[in-house]
Design a protein around this motif. Structure first.
Motif, PDB file in Angstrom:
ATOM      1  N   GLN A 286    -102.540  -2.543 -55.285  1.00  0.00           N
ATOM      2  CA  GLN A 286    -102.288  -3.858 -55.873  1.00  0.00           C
ATOM      3  C   GLN A 286    -102.159  -3.669 -57.387  1.00  0.00           C
ATOM      4  O   GLN A 286    -103.150  -3.580 -58.101  1.00  0.00           O
ATOM      5  N   PRO A 287    -100.917  -3.550 -57.868  1.00  0.00           N
ATOM      6  CA  PRO A 287    -100.676  -3.198 -59.268  1.00  0.00           C
ATOM      7  C   PRO A 287    -101.223  -4.215 -60.258  1.00  0.00           C
ATOM      8  O   PRO A 287    -101.266  -5.412 -59.979  1.00  0.00           O
ATOM      9  N   ALA A 288    -101.634  -3.711 -61.418  1.00  0.00           N
ATOM     10  CA  ALA A 288    -102.121  -4.573 -62.494  1.00  0.00           C
ATOM     11  C   ALA A 288    -101.014  -4.888 -63.488  1.00  0.00           C
ATOM     12  O   ALA A 288    -101.132  -5.824 -64.281  1.00  0.00           O
ATOM     13  N   LEU A 289     -99.922  -4.103 -63.452  1.00  0.00           N
ATOM     14  CA  LEU A 289     -98.790  -4.291 -64.370  1.00  0.00           C
ATOM     15  C   LEU A 289     -97.475  -4.217 -63.609  1.00  0.00           C
ATOM     16  O   LEU A 289     -97.340  -3.424 -62.679  1.00  0.00           O
ATOM     17  N   THR A 290     -96.518  -5.035 -64.014  1.00  0.00           N
ATOM     18  CA  THR A 290     -95.151  -4.877 -63.531  1.00  0.00           C
ATOM     19  C   THR A 290     -94.474  -3.788 -64.360  1.00  0.00           C
ATOM     20  O   THR A 290     -95.033  -3.310 -65.361  1.00  0.00           O
ATOM     21  N   THR A 291     -93.257  -3.406 -63.992  1.00  0.00           N
ATOM     22  CA  THR A 291     -92.536  -2.396 -64.775  1.00  0.00           C
ATOM     23  C   THR A 291     -92.283  -2.888 -66.193  1.00  0.00           C
ATOM     24  O   THR A 291     -92.488  -2.162 -67.165  1.00  0.00           O
ATOM     25  N   ASN A 292     -91.832  -4.140 -66.336  1.00  0.00           N
ATOM     26  CA  ASN A 292     -91.579  -4.677 -67.674  1.00  0.00           C
ATOM     27  C   ASN A 292     -92.871  -4.926 -68.441  1.00  0.00           C
ATOM     28  O   ASN A 292     -92.902  -4.839 -69.674  1.00  0.00           O
ATOM     29  N   GLY A 293     -93.933  -5.227 -67.716  1.00  0.00           N
ATOM     30  CA  GLY A 293     -95.236  -5.351 -68.370  1.00  0.00           C
ATOM     31  C   GLY A 293     -95.687  -4.015 -68.926  1.00  0.00           C
ATOM     32  O   GLY A 293     -96.238  -3.933 -70.034  1.00  0.00           O
ATOM     33  N   TYR A 294     -95.449  -2.955 -68.164  1.00  0.00           N
ATOM     34  CA  TYR A 294     -95.780  -1.601 -68.621  1.00  0.00           C
ATOM     35  C   TYR A 294     -94.961  -1.246 -69.861  1.00  0.00           C
ATOM     36  O   TYR A 294     -95.491  -0.698 -70.842  1.00  0.00           O
ATOM     37  N   ALA A 295     -93.653  -1.579 -69.829  1.00  0.00           N
ATOM     38  CA  ALA A 295     -92.784  -1.286 -70.967  1.00  0.00           C
ATOM     39  C   ALA A 295     -93.255  -2.019 -72.225  1.00  0.00           C
ATOM     40  O   ALA A 295     -93.279  -1.446 -73.325  1.00  0.00           O
ATOM     41  N   GLN A 296     -93.638  -3.287 -72.069  1.00  0.00           N
ATOM     42  CA  GLN A 296     -94.107  -4.068 -73.210  1.00  0.00           C
ATOM     43  C   GLN A 296     -95.410  -3.505 -73.764  1.00  0.00           C
ATOM     44  O   GLN A 296     -95.602  -3.434 -74.983  1.00  0.00           O
ATOM     45  N   THR A 297     -96.291  -3.070 -72.882  1.00  0.00           N
ATOM     46  CA  THR A 297     -97.559  -2.473 -73.313  1.00  0.00           C
ATOM     47  C   THR A 297     -97.312  -1.209 -74.136  1.00  0.00           C
ATOM     48  O   THR A 297     -97.944  -0.992 -75.176  1.00  0.00           O
TER      49      THR A 297
END
Length: 230
Positions: A82-93
């Motif tokens: 159950q991921p804590a980040l989406t791909t774009n969320g990861y990119a923004q981080t």
């Protein structure tokens, strides 16, 4: 920056179908070790967007749809990623120079509930996370997938664009997303865990790959520009 969508001819379901075909055509030009009955990567660690879940729902007939949702309900307590980040969320981080807080999938990951004798029951409409799970070597022999940096960049680009297309939707494991999309109120559950999708703010394309994938990016931009949300 991705273009803003404006009303033309494509629904988000149609746009996703075009994105899948674009990716499949690109990948068919490469030589991978993956073959029929190769299912080591088909596990409960698979993720997708709500648009991809709606895509699956859209193309199944009533009987197959009922079976799929019954299978998902049967796995409501199955341990899964159950991921804590989406791909774009990861990119923004990463763009903010922060350390992404992500949890690893349960070990060992269990087989995907849609596997039947090591074959995918929805192969032609499978999510992108399944399509991009490729390897240049036999996983059964090496114990892990082998993928080059350019293919990884291409995969990430498509993941970012699909999430951008579904930016008002959500993201999670196959089981959680399909449970959240359950159409029968009598079976709807609050036990699905998902996170909101995000628009693209930064594409994760290394400078050395930009020229090679520019044709793909141009086509993806064109698809997005023709898409009506909802």
């Amino acid at each position: 920056m991705m273009p803003k969508n404006h009303p033309t001819h494509l629904s988000d379901i149609e746009a996703l179908g075009k994105i899948y075909r674009l990716y499949d055509d690109y990948m068919n030009s490469l030589s991978f070790a993956c073959e029929k009955f190769c299912a080591e990567c088909c596990t409960t660690a698979m993720t997708l967007t709500s648009l991809e879940g709606r895509f699956i729902d859209h193309f199944l007939d009533r009987q197959k749809k009922a079976v799929l949702y019954q299978q998902m309900r049967g796995h409501v307590h199955t341990p899964r990623y159950q991921p804590a980040l989406t791909t774009n969320g990861y990119a923004q981080t990463c763009l903010e120079n922060k350390t992404p807080a992500e949890k690893a999938p349960p070990e060992p990951s269990l087989p995907c509930p849609l596997l039947e004798n090591d074959l995918c029951a929805i192969y032609s409409i499978r999510p992108f996370g399944c399509r991009c799970m490729v390897s240049f070597s036999k996983c059964r022999k090496t114990g892990s997938a082998h993928i080059d940096e350019l293919t990884l960049t291409v995969n990430t680009l498509f993941l970012q664009v699909i999430e951008h297309l579904d930016q008002s939707g959500f993201f999670g494991s196959l089981i959680d997303v399909m449970l959240c999309l359950e159409p029968d109120p009598a079976h709807m559950t609050k036990k699905c865990v998902t996170i909101p999708n995000r628009p693209v703010t930064q594409l994760m394309i290394p400078p050395e790959h930009r020229e090679k994938i520019q044709p793909l990016l141009d086509t993806l931009n064109h698809i997005l520009s023709r898409t009506v949300q909802g």
